[in-house]
Scaffold this motif. Structure first.
Motif, mmCIF file in Angstrom:
data_model
loop_
_atom_site.group_PDB
_atom_site.id
_atom_site.type_symbol
_atom_site.label_atom_id
_atom_site.label_comp_id
_atom_site.label_asym_id
_atom_site.label_seq_id
_atom_site.Cartn_x
_atom_site.Cartn_y
_atom_site.Cartn_z
ATOM 1 N N SER A 69 0.815 -1.217 0.000
ATOM 2 C CA SER A 69 0.000 0.000 0.000
ATOM 3 C C SER A 69 0.847 1.265 0.000
ATOM 4 O O SER A 69 0.496 2.244 -0.661
ATOM 5 N N ALA A 70 1.937 1.252 0.722
ATOM 6 C CA ALA A 70 2.747 2.462 0.894
ATOM 7 C C ALA A 70 3.303 3.008 -0.408
ATOM 8 O O ALA A 70 3.325 4.222 -0.625
ATOM 9 N N ASP A 71 3.744 2.110 -1.310
ATOM 10 C CA ASP A 71 4.391 2.591 -2.536
ATOM 11 C C ASP A 71 3.881 1.906 -3.806
ATOM 12 O O ASP A 71 4.420 2.116 -4.886
ATOM 13 N N ARG A 72 2.865 1.081 -3.684
ATOM 14 C CA ARG A 72 2.258 0.373 -4.816
ATOM 15 C C ARG A 72 3.219 -0.599 -5.512
ATOM 16 O O ARG A 72 3.018 -0.975 -6.665
ATOM 17 N N ALA A 73 4.259 -1.022 -4.811
ATOM 18 C CA ALA A 73 5.187 -2.007 -5.374
ATOM 19 C C ALA A 73 4.481 -3.350 -5.498
ATOM 20 O O ALA A 73 3.893 -3.837 -4.530
ATOM 21 N N PRO A 74 4.487 -3.981 -6.674
ATOM 22 C CA PRO A 74 3.863 -5.291 -6.835
ATOM 23 C C PRO A 74 4.690 -6.364 -6.133
ATOM 24 O O PRO A 74 5.907 -6.429 -6.297
ATOM 25 N N LEU A 75 4.002 -7.200 -5.348
ATOM 26 C CA LEU A 75 4.671 -8.213 -4.540
ATOM 27 C C LEU A 75 4.310 -9.639 -4.950
ATOM 28 O O LEU A 75 5.097 -10.545 -4.778
ATOM 29 N N GLY A 76 3.079 -9.814 -5.440
ATOM 30 C CA GLY A 76 2.617 -11.153 -5.766
ATOM 31 C C GLY A 76 1.193 -11.125 -6.290
ATOM 32 O O GLY A 76 0.669 -10.063 -6.640
ATOM 33 N N ILE A 77 0.591 -12.313 -6.313
ATOM 34 C CA ILE A 77 -0.805 -12.450 -6.696
ATOM 35 C C ILE A 77 -1.486 -13.374 -5.693
ATOM 36 O O ILE A 77 -0.843 -14.224 -5.075
ATOM 37 N N CYS A 78 -2.798 -13.196 -5.557
ATOM 38 C CA CYS A 78 -3.569 -14.041 -4.652
ATOM 39 C C CYS A 78 -5.016 -13.972 -5.099
ATOM 40 O O CYS A 78 -5.484 -12.903 -5.513
ATOM 41 N N GLY A 79 -5.720 -15.091 -5.022
ATOM 42 C CA GLY A 79 -7.115 -15.049 -5.417
ATOM 43 C C GLY A 79 -7.778 -16.409 -5.429
ATOM 44 O O GLY A 79 -7.252 -17.387 -4.894
ATOM 45 N N LEU A 80 -8.944 -16.441 -6.052
ATOM 46 C CA LEU A 80 -9.785 -17.627 -6.113
ATOM 47 C C LEU A 80 -9.950 -18.087 -7.554
ATOM 48 O O LEU A 80 -10.137 -17.270 -8.450
ATOM 49 N N VAL A 81 -9.914 -19.397 -7.742
ATOM 50 C CA VAL A 81 -10.076 -20.006 -9.060
ATOM 51 C C VAL A 81 -11.144 -21.091 -8.953
ATOM 52 O O VAL A 81 -11.142 -21.865 -7.989
ATOM 53 N N GLN A 82 -12.037 -21.130 -9.928
ATOM 54 C CA GLN A 82 -12.997 -22.237 -9.999
ATOM 55 C C GLN A 82 -12.515 -23.201 -11.077
ATOM 56 O O GLN A 82 -12.570 -22.894 -12.263
ATOM 57 N N ARG A 83 -12.010 -24.322 -10.659
ATOM 58 C CA ARG A 83 -11.515 -25.323 -11.600
ATOM 59 C C ARG A 83 -12.662 -26.261 -11.994
ATOM 60 O O ARG A 83 -13.517 -26.574 -11.166
ATOM 61 N N GLU A 84 -12.644 -26.712 -13.223
ATOM 62 C CA GLU A 84 -13.714 -27.579 -13.726
ATOM 63 C C GLU A 84 -13.853 -28.858 -12.915
ATOM 64 O O GLU A 84 -14.940 -29.407 -12.801
ATOM 65 N N TYR A 85 -12.774 -29.337 -12.356
ATOM 66 C CA TYR A 85 -12.790 -30.626 -11.661
ATOM 67 C C TYR A 85 -13.003 -30.506 -10.154
ATOM 68 O O TYR A 85 -12.951 -31.503 -9.447
ATOM 69 N N LEU A 86 -13.271 -29.303 -9.639
ATOM 70 C CA LEU A 86 -13.583 -29.121 -8.218
ATOM 71 C C LEU A 86 -14.958 -28.485 -8.083
ATOM 72 O O LEU A 86 -15.365 -27.679 -8.919
ATOM 73 N N ASP A 87 -15.644 -28.802 -7.002
ATOM 74 C CA ASP A 87 -16.999 -28.293 -6.822
ATOM 75 C C ASP A 87 -17.069 -26.958 -6.087
ATOM 76 O O ASP A 87 -18.159 -26.411 -5.904
ATOM 77 N N THR A 88 -15.949 -26.423 -5.688
ATOM 78 C CA THR A 88 -15.911 -25.117 -5.046
ATOM 79 C C THR A 88 -14.570 -24.456 -5.384
ATOM 80 O O THR A 88 -13.611 -25.150 -5.725
ATOM 81 N N PRO A 89 -14.497 -23.138 -5.336
ATOM 82 C CA PRO A 89 -13.229 -22.471 -5.688
ATOM 83 C C PRO A 89 -12.073 -22.856 -4.771
ATOM 84 O O PRO A 89 -12.271 -23.274 -3.628
ATOM 85 N N ASP A 90 -10.874 -22.695 -5.308
ATOM 86 C CA ASP A 90 -9.679 -22.869 -4.482
ATOM 87 C C ASP A 90 -8.896 -21.565 -4.462
ATOM 88 O O ASP A 90 -8.968 -20.764 -5.389
ATOM 89 N N ILE A 91 -8.192 -21.379 -3.361
ATOM 90 C CA ILE A 91 -7.370 -20.187 -3.173
ATOM 91 C C ILE A 91 -5.961 -20.490 -3.665
ATOM 92 O O ILE A 91 -5.478 -21.616 -3.524
ATOM 93 N N GLY A 92 -5.352 -19.495 -4.268
ATOM 94 C CA GLY A 92 -3.980 -19.640 -4.730
ATOM 95 C C GLY A 92 -3.206 -18.370 -4.449
ATOM 96 O O GLY A 92 -3.793 -17.296 -4.289
ATOM 97 N N PHE A 93 -1.899 -18.498 -4.380
ATOM 98 C CA PHE A 93 -1.045 -17.356 -4.088
ATOM 99 C C PHE A 93 0.342 -17.608 -4.627
ATOM 100 O O PHE A 93 0.776 -18.753 -4.757
ATOM 101 N N ALA A 94 1.021 -16.536 -4.968
ATOM 102 C CA ALA A 94 2.423 -16.583 -5.376
ATOM 103 C C ALA A 94 3.010 -15.214 -5.081
ATOM 104 O O ALA A 94 2.394 -14.187 -5.386
ATOM 105 N N VAL A 95 4.178 -15.216 -4.488
ATOM 106 C CA VAL A 95 4.857 -13.981 -4.101
ATOM 107 C C VAL A 95 6.273 -14.041 -4.652
ATOM 108 O O VAL A 95 6.903 -15.105 -4.648
ATOM 109 N N LEU A 96 6.761 -12.907 -5.133
ATOM 110 C CA LEU A 96 8.158 -12.861 -5.572
ATOM 111 C C LEU A 96 9.058 -13.385 -4.456
ATOM 112 O O LEU A 96 8.870 -13.041 -3.282
#
Length: 168
Positions: A69-96
């Motif tokens: 937040s302080a400087d808007r430097a991108p650090l990673g990604i995080c979120g929800l994905v609905q995969r065809e083979y799962l019945d509910t979304p899964d959370i995923g994350f990746a950080v530099l």
């Protein structure tokens, strides 16, 4: 969808984030623990954002860019994905990798879980990881996920661990 934590802002990715995504997706940890996506140029990254991320934002899903937040430097990604083979979304994350150990993935994941609870009213979330990814396993356990089962991922054939978390 935009989320805020004490230190982080999470927002939908845009074409302008291509150079960051290119860097993230070409780190050794991405290739080892997530998967190869053949993103080798900024143009590839723009196409990836447009084809994989933007289409699912309207449904309240997708990976968000995690910025300091302080400087808007991108650090990673995080979120929800609905995969065809799962019945509910899964959370995923990746950080530099240079930000590993700073609590970025934990803080961003907490915001996504809160969003899944409050906005999406999901009764359960999944998370997927390779069995030999101890950092992700520890993080998932800290977030309240429990091992559910092993399964073979349909696209790659890799044996993965499925974790689940019941929402309150």
């Amino acid at each position: 969808m935009q989320l805020q934590t004490e230190r982080l802002s999470l927002r939908p990715m845009q074409d302008a984030d291509a150079s960051f995504l290119l860097e993230l997706m070409n780190e050794p940890a991405w290739a080892r623990y997530i998967r190869e996506h053949e993103v080798r140029t900024e143009d590839d990254a723009v196409r990836h954002i447009q084809s994989h991320h933007m289409p699912v934002y309207e449904a309240g899903l997708g990976f968000l860019l995690v910025e300091r937040s302080a400087d808007r430097a991108p650090l990673g990604i995080c979120g929800l994905v609905q995969r065809e083979y799962l019945d509910t979304p899964d959370i995923g994350f990746a950080v530099l990798q240079r930000y590993w150990g700073d609590g970025i993935a934990f803080e961003a994941s907490q915001a996504i879980i809160q969003y899944a609870d409050d906005a999406l009213k999901l009764s359960r979330l999944y998370a997927i990881t390779l069995p030999d990814n101890p950092r992700s396993v520890r993080l998932l356990e800290r977030l309240g996920f429990c091992f559910d089962r092993h399964f073979d991922e349909p696209e790659s054939g890799d044996t993965l661990n499925l974790y689940s978390r019941r929402q309150p």
